[in-house]
Design an enzyme around this catalytic site. Structure first.
Site, PDB file in Angstrom:
ATOM      1  N   LYS A   1      42.365  -4.056  -7.466  1.00  0.00           N
ATOM      2  CA  LYS A   1      41.731  -5.364  -7.333  1.00  0.00           C
ATOM      3  C   LYS A   1      40.234  -5.194  -7.463  1.00  0.00           C
ATOM      4  O   LYS A   1      39.745  -4.100  -7.115  1.00  0.00           O
ATOM      5  CB  LYS A   1      42.113  -6.056  -6.017  1.00  0.00           C
ATOM      6  CG  LYS A   1      42.041  -5.206  -4.740  1.00  0.00           C
ATOM      7  CD  LYS A   1      40.778  -4.478  -4.344  1.00  0.00           C
ATOM      8  CE  LYS A   1      39.519  -5.253  -4.125  1.00  0.00           C
ATOM      9  NZ  LYS A   1      38.377  -4.357  -3.730  1.00  0.00           N
TER      10      LYS A   1
ATOM     11  N   TYR B   1      39.761 -10.254  -0.313  1.00  0.00           N
ATOM     12  CA  TYR B   1      40.802 -10.092   0.715  1.00  0.00           C
ATOM     13  C   TYR B   1      41.019 -11.402   1.470  1.00  0.00           C
ATOM     14  O   TYR B   1      42.142 -11.761   1.800  1.00  0.00           O
ATOM     15  CB  TYR B   1      40.410  -8.984   1.703  1.00  0.00           C
ATOM     16  CG  TYR B   1      40.572  -7.597   1.125  1.00  0.00           C
ATOM     17  CD1 TYR B   1      41.766  -6.900   1.265  1.00  0.00           C
ATOM     18  CD2 TYR B   1      39.540  -6.984   0.422  1.00  0.00           C
ATOM     19  CE1 TYR B   1      41.923  -5.636   0.732  1.00  0.00           C
ATOM     20  CE2 TYR B   1      39.689  -5.718  -0.117  1.00  0.00           C
ATOM     21  CZ  TYR B   1      40.888  -5.053   0.039  1.00  0.00           C
ATOM     22  OH  TYR B   1      41.051  -3.800  -0.504  1.00  0.00           O
TER      23      TYR B   1
HETATM   24  P1  NAD Z   1      33.892   4.835  -7.084  1.00  0.00           P
HETATM   25  O1  NAD Z   1      32.546   4.497  -7.598  1.00  0.00           O
HETATM   26  O2  NAD Z   1      33.984   5.790  -5.937  1.00  0.00           O
HETATM   27  O3  NAD Z   1      34.787   5.423  -8.275  1.00  0.00           O
HETATM   28  C1  NAD Z   1      34.731   4.935  -9.581  1.00  0.00           C
HETATM   29  C2  NAD Z   1      35.220   5.986 -10.547  1.00  0.00           C
HETATM   30  O4  NAD Z   1      35.060   5.497 -11.881  1.00  0.00           O
HETATM   31  C3  NAD Z   1      34.420   7.291 -10.466  1.00  0.00           C
HETATM   32  O5  NAD Z   1      35.295   8.375 -10.524  1.00  0.00           O
HETATM   33  C4  NAD Z   1      33.522   7.280 -11.710  1.00  0.00           C
HETATM   34  O6  NAD Z   1      33.285   8.576 -12.214  1.00  0.00           O
HETATM   35  C5  NAD Z   1      34.394   6.482 -12.681  1.00  0.00           C
HETATM   36  N1  NAD Z   1      33.618   5.827 -13.733  1.00  0.00           N
HETATM   37  C6  NAD Z   1      33.963   5.806 -15.014  1.00  0.00           C
HETATM   38  N2  NAD Z   1      33.049   5.158 -15.753  1.00  0.00           N
HETATM   39  C7  NAD Z   1      32.086   4.759 -14.923  1.00  0.00           C
HETATM   40  C8  NAD Z   1      30.877   4.048 -15.098  1.00  0.00           C
HETATM   41  N3  NAD Z   1      30.491   3.582 -16.288  1.00  0.00           N
HETATM   42  N4  NAD Z   1      30.138   3.824 -14.006  1.00  0.00           N
HETATM   43  C9  NAD Z   1      30.525   4.243 -12.811  1.00  0.00           C
HETATM   44  N5  NAD Z   1      31.672   4.911 -12.580  1.00  0.00           N
HETATM   45  C10 NAD Z   1      32.446   5.184 -13.624  1.00  0.00           C
HETATM   46  O7  NAD Z   1      34.632   3.481  -6.724  1.00  0.00           O
HETATM   47  P2  NAD Z   1      35.902   3.234  -5.790  1.00  0.00           P
HETATM   48  O8  NAD Z   1      35.444   2.821  -4.460  1.00  0.00           O
HETATM   49  O9  NAD Z   1      36.838   4.357  -5.897  1.00  0.00           O
HETATM   50  O10 NAD Z   1      36.508   1.901  -6.481  1.00  0.00           O
HETATM   51  C11 NAD Z   1      37.225   1.960  -7.675  1.00  0.00           C
HETATM   52  C12 NAD Z   1      38.113   0.720  -7.803  1.00  0.00           C
HETATM   53  O11 NAD Z   1      39.011   0.683  -6.696  1.00  0.00           O
HETATM   54  C13 NAD Z   1      37.378  -0.610  -7.801  1.00  0.00           C
HETATM   55  O12 NAD Z   1      38.044  -1.494  -8.658  1.00  0.00           O
HETATM   56  C14 NAD Z   1      37.534  -1.099  -6.374  1.00  0.00           C
HETATM   57  O13 NAD Z   1      37.509  -2.514  -6.260  1.00  0.00           O
HETATM   58  C15 NAD Z   1      38.890  -0.568  -6.028  1.00  0.00           C
HETATM   59  N6  NAD Z   1      39.056  -0.339  -4.575  1.00  0.00           N
HETATM   60  C16 NAD Z   1      40.138  -0.839  -3.951  1.00  0.00           C
HETATM   61  C17 NAD Z   1      40.335  -0.614  -2.613  1.00  0.00           C
HETATM   62  C18 NAD Z   1      41.595  -1.089  -1.946  1.00  0.00           C
HETATM   63  O14 NAD Z   1      41.676  -1.042  -0.737  1.00  0.00           O
HETATM   64  N7  NAD Z   1      42.559  -1.563  -2.699  1.00  0.00           N
HETATM   65  C19 NAD Z   1      39.397   0.111  -1.893  1.00  0.00           C
HETATM   66  C20 NAD Z   1      38.291   0.632  -2.558  1.00  0.00           C
HETATM   67  C21 NAD Z   1      38.118   0.396  -3.912  1.00  0.00           C
END
Ligand code: NAD
Length: 394
Positions: free
Chosen positions: A154, A237
Site C-alpha cells: 500500500k 490506514y
Molecule cells: P525503504 O525506503 O526502506 O525501502 C525502499 C526500497 O526501494 C529500498 O530498498 C531502495 O533501495 C529501493 N529503491 C529502488 N529505487 C529507489 C529509488 N528511486 N528511490 C528510493 N528507493 C529506491 O521503504 P519501506 O519503508 O521499506 O517502504 C517500501 C514500501 O512498503 C512503500 O510502498 C511503503 O508504503 C510500504 N510499507 C508498508 C508497510 C505496511 O505495514 N504494510 C510498512 C512500511 C512500508
C-alpha cells in the site's frame, strides 16, 4: 565449573519415592507416592493432524528496504504456504547477503533491468512489490506480464489511473493482484470488522482515527516524486479502517494540511493532514495523520449503544482492542478488553494471498480496494489544495 548430579532413579516407572524420610520400598505409602506420573500409552480416539501443504508458493521480493528486511523476510519463518525463492534489488551486494541468509540461490537474484526474466523462472509464483510508491505500478504490470501473481504494498499506486491500469493488467494476464492491507488478515481488526457488520454495539454514528509518526530525512516518504506524503503512507490506514468499520464508501471530504515554513522536511509533502469524510448513511469519519508527531495509531467506532476502540490499531505488534456496551442504558458499564492470540501480520497476509491462489478464490484485499483508497486520497489532496470540500465519485 563443578556441577552436581542426582543419583539415577531406581524406583518403579510410575511412582516416585520423593517424600523426605520415607524409605524406598516402605509398606506405608503416602499420597505423593501413589500419584501416577507417567501418562498411560493411550491414543486419542480422534487424532487431529494438520496436513502439511502440498506445495508452498515461491515469492520474489522486489525492493530490499526497511519493510522487506525487517518484517517481510523474517515473516516467512511463520508462513505455511509461502517461501522466499528470489530477490529483486538494485544493490547486488546487499541482495547476495540476504540471499545467503535465506538460502536463496545467487542465480535467483534479479535487478530492475533484467527483472522481466522472472518469466522464465518457474520457481516464482508470486511477486511481492515493496518499492517506493511511485514504482508500484511499473513493477506490478511487468510482473503480471511475466505471468506472475502480484502482492503490492500500500498505497497501490500514486494515482487512480495507475491503479486502474494495474487492475487491467491483472485481468489481461489472468493472474491475482492483491494489495498488502495486512490488517484484513489480523485477528483483532477482523473481530472489529465482524462486530461492525453485525452492528453489535448498535448503529455506527461516527469514526475517529489517528495515525501519526515522526519521519526523519532522508526518507522516501518525504519525496513527492516517489509518491510520499502522510495521507498515502499512514492516513491510508484510517481511510481503509473507516471502510471496514462503516461498510460504506465516502461521498465527500474536507481536508486541511500543514506545510510548516521552518521545517525543510516538508517542502514537497505536508507534515500533517486532517480530513473529515462523510458517508451516505450520515456517518462521519474524522481522521488525522502526521509525519511530525510522536507515534500514535488508533481508532474508535462510536455507536449508539457502545463503542469499539483499538489503541494501538495499526502497529505491527501489541494491538489492543477495548469495547464498552451500554447495558440497558447504563453509562457506568465496564470497559472490556478483548484478548485474542496475536499473529504475525505479514505471515498471515502472505499465506492468505496464497490461499486465494491455490483455491482460486477472491483475494481478501483486491485491486478494487486499492483503487477505492486512491480515489479518496486524490480527493483529500484536492480538498486541502483548493481549500474546499470535494465530492468523491465511486
Ligand atoms: P525503504 O525506503 O526502506 O525501502 C525502499 C526500497 O526501494 C529500498 O530498498 C531502495 O533501495 C529501493 N529503491 C529502488 N529505487 C529507489 C529509488 N528511486 N528511490 C528510493 N528507493 C529506491 O521503504 P519501506 O519503508 O521499506 O517502504 C517500501 C514500501 O512498503 C512503500 O510502498 C511503503 O508504503 C510500504 N510499507 C508498508 C508497510 C505496511 O505495514 N504494510 C510498512 C512500511 C512500508
Amino acid at each position: 565449573m563443578k556441577t552436581t548430579r542426582q543419583p539415577p532413579f531406581t524406583g518403579s516407572a510410575t511412582t516416585l519415592p520423593t517424600t523426605a524420610g520415607t524409605a524406598v520400598g516402605s509398606s506405608e505409602k503416602t499420597e505423593s507416592q501413589e500419584t501416577v506420573l507417567a501418562p498411560p500409552d493411550e491414543q486419542p480416539q480422534v487424532l487431529k493432524i494438520e496436513e502439511a501443504p502440498a506445495r508452498q508458493l515461491g515469492f520474489a521480493i522486489v525492493g530490499l528496504g526497511k519493510l522487506a528486511l525487517e518484517e517481510v523476510m523474517p515473516a516467512f519463518g511463520e508462513c505455511k504456504l509461502a517461501k522466499p525463492v528470489a530477490l529483486v534489488s538494485g544493490h547486488r551486494e546487499k541482495a547476495v547477503k540476504v540471499a545467503h541468509a535465506h538460502h536463496i540461490p545467487e542465480s535467483s537474484i534479479y535487478n530492475y533491468e533484467n527483472f522481466d526474466r522472472i518469466a522464465d523462472d518457474p520457481s516464482i509464483d508470486v511477486v511481492y512489490i515493496i518499492l517506493p510508491n511511485s514504482m508500484h505500478a511499473e513493477f506490478t504490470i511487468r510482473a503480471l506480464k511475466a505471468g506472475k501473481h502480484v502482492l503490492c504494498e500500500k498505497p497501490m499506486a500514486v494515482s487512480v489511473e495507475e491503479g486502474q491500469s494495474m487492475a487491467r493488467a491483472g485481468r489481461e494476464a489472468g493472474k491475482k493482484l492483491g494489495i498488502a492491507y495486512r490488517l484484513h488478515y489480523e485477528p483483532l481488526n477482523m473481530q472489529v470488522m465482524k462486530w461492525c457488520r453485525e452492528k453489535k454495539f448498535g448503529k455506527i454514528k461516527s469514526f475517529v482515527s489517528s495515525n501519526c509518526q515522526i519521519v526523519e530525512a532522508p526518507n522516501i516518504r518525504l519525496s513527492r516524486e516517489l509518491g510520499g506524503g502522510p495521507v498515502s503512507d499512514t492516513g491510508i490506514y484510517s481511510i481503509n479502517a473507516a471502510r471496514y468499520c462503516i461498510g460504506e464508501e465516502p461521498i465527500a471530504v474536507t481536508a486541511v494540511a500543514c506545510f510548516p515554513d521552518d521545517d525543510p522536511r516538508f517542502r514537497e509533502v505536508p507534515e500533517s493532514v486532517s480530513f473529515i469524510l462523510t458517508y451516505p448513511s450520515g456517518v462521519i469519519a474524522t481522521c488525522d495523520t502526521s509525519f511530525g508527531t510522536i507515534e500514535g495509531r488508533r481508532y474508535r467506532v462510536q455507536c449508539d449503544n457502545g463503542y469499539i476502540e483499538m489503541d494501538p490499531s495499526f502497529s505491527y505488534r501489541g494491538l489492543k482492542l477495548k469495547t464498552k456496551a451500554l447495558l440497558e442504558g447504563d453509562e457506568s458499564s465496564e470497559v472490556s478488553e478483548i484478548n485474542l492470540r496475536q499473529k504475525n501480520h505479514f505471515a498471515e497476509q502472505m499465506d492468505g494471498f496464497c490461499k486465494a491462489i491455490i483455491n482460486d478464490t477472491e483475494v481478501v484485499t483486491p485491486a478494487s480496494m486499492g483503487i477505492a483508497d486512491l480515489r479518496i486520497i486524490a480527493a483529500i489532496r484536492e480538498s486541502y489544495e483548493s481549500g474546499k470540500p470535494v465530492k468523491i465519485d465511486s
